[in-house]
Write a protein that holds these residues in place. Sequence first.
Motif, short mmCIF file in Angstrom:
data_model
loop_
_atom_site.label_atom_id
_atom_site.label_comp_id
_atom_site.label_asym_id
_atom_site.label_seq_id
_atom_site.Cartn_x
_atom_site.Cartn_y
_atom_site.Cartn_z
N ASN A 50 0.83 -1.20 0.00
CA ASN A 50 0.00 0.00 0.00
C ASN A 50 0.87 1.25 0.00
O ASN A 50 0.59 2.23 -0.71
CB ASN A 50 -0.93 -0.01 1.21
CG ASN A 50 -1.96 1.10 1.17
OD1 ASN A 50 -2.49 1.44 0.12
ND2 ASN A 50 -2.24 1.69 2.32
N VAL A 51 1.93 1.23 0.79
CA VAL A 51 2.86 2.37 0.84
C VAL A 51 3.47 2.59 -0.54
O VAL A 51 3.55 3.73 -1.03
CB VAL A 51 3.97 2.12 1.88
CG1 VAL A 51 5.10 3.15 1.72
CG2 VAL A 51 3.40 2.20 3.29
N ARG A 52 3.90 1.51 -1.18
CA ARG A 52 4.52 1.65 -2.51
C ARG A 52 3.51 2.18 -3.53
O ARG A 52 3.85 3.00 -4.38
CB ARG A 52 5.08 0.30 -2.97
CG ARG A 52 5.77 0.34 -4.32
CD ARG A 52 6.59 -0.90 -4.57
NE ARG A 52 7.72 -0.97 -3.64
CZ ARG A 52 8.85 -0.31 -3.81
NH1 ARG A 52 9.01 0.48 -4.86
NH2 ARG A 52 9.83 -0.42 -2.95
N THR A 86 4.88 7.44 5.36
CA THR A 86 6.02 6.66 4.87
C THR A 86 6.19 6.85 3.37
O THR A 86 7.32 6.97 2.86
CB THR A 86 5.83 5.16 5.19
OG1 THR A 86 5.60 5.00 6.59
CG2 THR A 86 7.06 4.36 4.79
N ALA A 87 5.08 6.90 2.64
CA ALA A 87 5.14 7.13 1.19
C ALA A 87 5.72 8.50 0.88
O ALA A 87 6.53 8.66 -0.05
CB ALA A 87 3.74 7.00 0.57
N PHE A 93 9.93 13.90 0.72
CA PHE A 93 9.35 15.06 1.39
C PHE A 93 9.77 15.06 2.86
O PHE A 93 9.75 14.02 3.52
CB PHE A 93 7.82 15.05 1.27
CG PHE A 93 7.33 15.25 -0.14
CD1 PHE A 93 7.41 16.49 -0.74
CD2 PHE A 93 6.81 14.18 -0.87
CE1 PHE A 93 6.96 16.68 -2.04
CE2 PHE A 93 6.36 14.36 -2.16
CZ PHE A 93 6.44 15.61 -2.76
N GLU A 94 10.12 16.21 3.36
CA GLU A 94 10.60 16.33 4.74
C GLU A 94 9.51 16.75 5.70
O GLU A 94 9.67 16.62 6.92
CB GLU A 94 11.76 17.32 4.80
CG GLU A 94 12.98 16.86 3.98
CD GLU A 94 14.13 17.83 4.06
OE1 GLU A 94 13.96 18.91 4.68
OE2 GLU A 94 15.21 17.52 3.52
N THR A 95 8.40 17.28 5.20
CA THR A 95 7.27 17.67 6.05
C THR A 95 5.98 17.15 5.45
O THR A 95 5.88 16.94 4.23
CB THR A 95 7.18 19.21 6.20
OG1 THR A 95 6.98 19.79 4.90
CG2 THR A 95 8.44 19.78 6.83
N VAL A 96 4.99 16.95 6.31
CA VAL A 96 3.66 16.52 5.84
C VAL A 96 2.60 17.32 6.61
O VAL A 96 2.83 17.75 7.74
CB VAL A 96 3.42 15.01 6.08
CG1 VAL A 96 4.31 14.17 5.18
CG2 VAL A 96 3.63 14.65 7.54
N PRO A 97 1.43 17.53 5.99
CA PRO A 97 0.35 18.25 6.69
C PRO A 97 -0.24 17.37 7.79
O PRO A 97 -0.50 16.19 7.57
CB PRO A 97 -0.67 18.52 5.58
CG PRO A 97 -0.43 17.44 4.59
CD PRO A 97 1.04 17.16 4.62
#
Length: 280
Positions: A50-52, A86-87, A93-97
């Motif tokens: 799923n991550v991939r 993880t994706a 990407f270094e940040t996520v919302p």
Amino acid sequence: MLNALSTAKFSALKSELNAGPVPMLQWIEVEKLVVDSGYQREMSTRGQSNVRRIAEGFDWSKFAPVIVAPVEGGRFAVVDGQHRTTAAMLRGFETVPCQVVQADRAKQAEAFAAVNGHVTKIQPQQIFYARLTAGDPQALAIAEVCAAAEVSISRKSLGRHRVRKGQTQSVAALQQCLDKFGRDTLITALQCITQTGDGNAGSVRGKIVEALCLVLTENPQWRDAGSALFEAMDDFDFIVTWDEVMVSATSHLCQPVVPEIADRIRKHLSRKFKPAKRAA
């Protein structure tokens, strides 16, 4: 068609509201996000796939904010969103919302159970129409086949007696048959249902369609017989066949359904298309 959100269909709520502190929305560095193995599931092989999948088709428009809660050391425990975070990391990407909620460990576990245990299941038909709207080639191909065979994919699950002529919920089976047997064979198989008898409402079922495709692939002379094929199938009772085969499959555990339906169709057409007698 765009419809405004409405609560008209809901009765008044009886419980008192205690929604807790209002969450904050902010971008957080992924290095500050941690997973609490006490209530979070270990990422399985399916989870890794799923991550991939998310990473391969990464798009911020499909990325829901990660639900996190502050923990010691200036870090944040991920309550929901481990896979998509993880994706994002795989994509660099270094940040996520994130949606930051105020919750202790027990409350985090409760939120995790609520988010992952009370999810409204999305039906395959709904996914199909979303893909169709997005212009997905496979969805467009299925729509073209259905149009040619006068078949429509219902947008919601229906009981057997509510299914009209040509309606089906078996979108996954149609895709499998298209991939395995090809466009023309699938259209002819569907027409064997919709263009015969009284339209055979409720008979565009995945296993019936697969059985028809199998028989027509084995016997191309029948598949290419045009109107003669439909005349031959005109008195084949799909409903009775389905009911008898399913009863038999239930009483004889693990009895395969598709081969049995295919065998009945094969015998029926063999009687209809008898070899011509040779001249003396």
